[in-house]
Design an enzyme around this catalytic site. Structure first.
Site, short mmCIF file in Angstrom:
data_model
loop_
_atom_site.label_atom_id
_atom_site.label_comp_id
_atom_site.label_asym_id
_atom_site.label_seq_id
_atom_site.Cartn_x
_atom_site.Cartn_y
_atom_site.Cartn_z
N ARG A 1 -37.41 31.88 -16.44
CA ARG A 1 -38.29 30.90 -15.78
C ARG A 1 -39.17 30.19 -16.79
O ARG A 1 -39.42 29.00 -16.67
CB ARG A 1 -39.15 31.58 -14.70
CG ARG A 1 -40.26 30.67 -14.17
CD ARG A 1 -40.89 31.12 -12.85
NE ARG A 1 -41.09 32.54 -12.75
CZ ARG A 1 -42.01 33.25 -13.44
NH1 ARG A 1 -42.84 32.65 -14.26
NH2 ARG A 1 -42.10 34.56 -13.29
N TYR B 1 -40.39 6.39 -2.40
CA TYR B 1 -39.37 7.26 -1.82
C TYR B 1 -39.97 8.02 -0.63
O TYR B 1 -41.12 8.49 -0.71
CB TYR B 1 -38.89 8.22 -2.92
CG TYR B 1 -37.92 9.25 -2.44
CD1 TYR B 1 -36.62 8.90 -2.09
CD2 TYR B 1 -38.29 10.59 -2.33
CE1 TYR B 1 -35.73 9.86 -1.65
CE2 TYR B 1 -37.39 11.55 -1.91
CZ TYR B 1 -36.11 11.17 -1.56
OH TYR B 1 -35.23 12.12 -1.12
N ASP C 1 -41.90 6.38 -11.20
CA ASP C 1 -40.65 7.00 -10.75
C ASP C 1 -39.54 6.04 -11.16
O ASP C 1 -39.40 4.95 -10.61
CB ASP C 1 -40.69 7.21 -9.23
CG ASP C 1 -39.45 7.92 -8.70
OD1 ASP C 1 -38.39 7.84 -9.36
OD2 ASP C 1 -39.53 8.54 -7.63
N LYS D 1 -29.79 11.79 -9.03
CA LYS D 1 -29.19 10.46 -8.89
C LYS D 1 -28.47 10.05 -10.18
O LYS D 1 -27.52 10.70 -10.55
CB LYS D 1 -30.27 9.46 -8.47
CG LYS D 1 -31.23 10.00 -7.39
CD LYS D 1 -30.58 10.27 -6.06
CE LYS D 1 -31.46 11.07 -5.10
NZ LYS D 1 -32.81 10.59 -4.88
C1 LIG Z 1 -34.06 11.12 -4.40
C2 LIG Z 1 -35.34 10.58 -4.92
C3 LIG Z 1 -36.46 11.40 -5.13
C4 LIG Z 1 -36.46 12.87 -4.76
O1 LIG Z 1 -35.58 13.60 -5.55
P1 LIG Z 1 -34.83 14.94 -5.03
O2 LIG Z 1 -34.05 15.32 -6.25
O3 LIG Z 1 -33.98 14.56 -3.86
O4 LIG Z 1 -35.88 15.91 -4.66
C5 LIG Z 1 -37.62 10.84 -5.64
N1 LIG Z 1 -37.67 9.52 -5.93
C6 LIG Z 1 -36.62 8.69 -5.73
C7 LIG Z 1 -36.77 7.24 -6.06
C8 LIG Z 1 -35.43 9.19 -5.22
O5 LIG Z 1 -34.40 8.36 -5.01
#
Ligand SMILES: *Cc1c(COP(=O)(O)O)cnc(C)c1O
Length: 403
Positions: free
Chosen positions: A58, A110, A181, A206
């Site tokens: 961890r 998001y 982000d 993603k």
């Molecule tokens: C999918 C997404 C998240 C969250 O990520 P997870 O891996 O699903 O927890 C945050 N910001 C954006 C822009 C996203 O597309």
């Protein structure tokens, strides 16, 4: 913690770094690809003297270190920290704020980030103000307690852009940190730290992993004090990714530049075809000149690239939008984005269904809006798929509407 401090990455181009950063040959076997280090614990020769750099998984793990080092190099950061999801990354950044702190955020973040801000952060005494046009409103929204400005650019699902440098200059005059982000662009298309951001976060789920088979997140930054605070919370909260997921995401990352270029090429073809179609009301894509903030894209994105995401309003209302997503044969109707395969969805009924209609529509998320994630298939097939689905969906919605 992954870091670029050993300096081997200085001066190298993106593709070279994507392949080589954090990817040393195994010193004991010469293996070109690192083994997956599944051991949760590491032997010590005497009390408090581990054999190598590791004690307990961890706290740190070789596969996580390698992945973090690669991300730090690609985001022009000194440090990166990986988490078990993009959402866990957001949670840890927010948890680093003292109770009583205030955040200014763009409104169309998001959905999960919006939920965390309003339902979780609020419970530990962190207050968030949302702004639909943060460049105009940020100065009025800042308070004495403001500690963070949270930006998502491009926004989801309408692909609005924010000028990171403009916000960072205002924030830094007041000692406020800027978080971006960068999930939609990936480090290949945009490097927020170069435009003044203090922390860049990603849902690795993603584009970075890129193959729709890992859920993971990462934050990258250069400040020593952030390294101390966020590194402590990574271990203390323990929302860490598995060695196997780190290894897979690192493998995916090695082709990010190739995938991001193909996705941009495909999205550009699709966006232009949609714009030329009589069945389409409007198209949101930062890679084409009709985008209202195209100038920001040219300034912030590599070669003015638009990335793989776009959205459009179809004629024929909600019905046509739903049918379009059913009639596509190459685009799969599904949530998520950034994988090698193309996806489409209807935000008002799926990813953004939790947001009340009036707020949704103010942000441009109408029932007839379709969001598309262009993958790396051949553009000629994506183009044909979109045109056939448009024809069928609009005709079916008209027939339905007149009966
Ligand atoms: C999918 C997404 C998240 C969250 O990520 P997870 O891996 O699903 O927890 C945050 N910001 C954006 C822009 C996203 O597309």
């Amino acid at each position: 913690m992954g870091s670029t401090e050993n300096g081997h990455s200085v001066g190298r181009q993106f593709g070279t770094l994507a392949v080589h950063a954090g990817a040393p040959h195994d010193p004991s076997t010469g293996a070109v690809i690192a083994p997956i280090s599944l051991s949760t614990t590491y032997a010590q020769t005497s009390v408090g003297n581990p054999v190598g750099a590791y004690e307990y998984t961890r706290s740190s793990n070789p596969n996580r270190d390698n992945f973090e080092e690669a991300i730090a190099a690609l985001e022009h950061a000194k440090y990166a920290l990986a988490f078990s999801s993009g959402s866990a990354t957001t949670a840890v950044v927010l948890q680093s704020l003292a109770a009583g702190s205030h955040i200014v955020s763009v409104s169309d973040v998001y959905g999960g980030t919006h939920r965390y801000f309003t339902k979780v952060a609020a419970a530990h005494g962190v207050d968030v103000s949302f702004s639909p046009c943060v460049e105009q409103e940020v100065e009025q929204l800042i308070r004495r307690e403001t500690k963070l400005i949270w930006i998502e650019t491009p926004s989801n699902p309408t692909l609005g852009l924010v000028d990171i440098r403009f916000i960072a200059d205002i924030a830094h005059q007041r000692g406020i940190l800027v978080v971006v982000d960068n999930t939609f662009m990936s480090p290949y298309v945009q490097n927020p730290l170069d435009h003044g951001a203090d922390i860049v976060v990603h849902s690795v789920t993603k584009y970075i992993n890129g193959h729709s088979d890992v859920c993971m997140g990462v934050a990258a930054f250069s400040s020593e004090s952030l390294k101390e605070r966020l590194g402590f919370l990574q271990n203390a909260i323990g929302a860490v990714p598995s060695p196997f997921d780190c290894w897979l995401a690192h493998r995916g990352l090695k082709t990010l530049h190739l995938r991001a270029r193909e996705a941009t090429k495909n999205a550009t073809v699709v966006a232009k075809a949609l714009e030329a179609s009589p069945h389409v009301i409007s198209v949101n894509y930062p890679g084409i000149d009709s985008h209202p903030q195209r100038k920001i894209a040219v300034k912030q994105h590599r070669d003015g690239m638009g990335g793989g995401m776009l959205s459009f309003r179809i004629k024929g209302g909600e019905k046509a939008a739903h049918l379009f997503c059913q009639y596509t044969k190459v685009f799969t109707l599904a949530e998520s984005l950034g994988g090698v395969e193309s996806l489409c969805e209807v935000p008002a009924a799926m990813t953004h269904a939790g947001i009340p209609r009036d707020q949704r529509e103010t942000a441009g998320v109408f029932d007839d809006l379709v969001r598309m994630s262009c993958g790396i298939e051949d553009s000629i097939d994506l183009h044909a798929d979109v045109l056939q689905a448009l024809d069928l969906a609009v005709a079916a919605a008209e027939k339905n509407g007149s009966s």
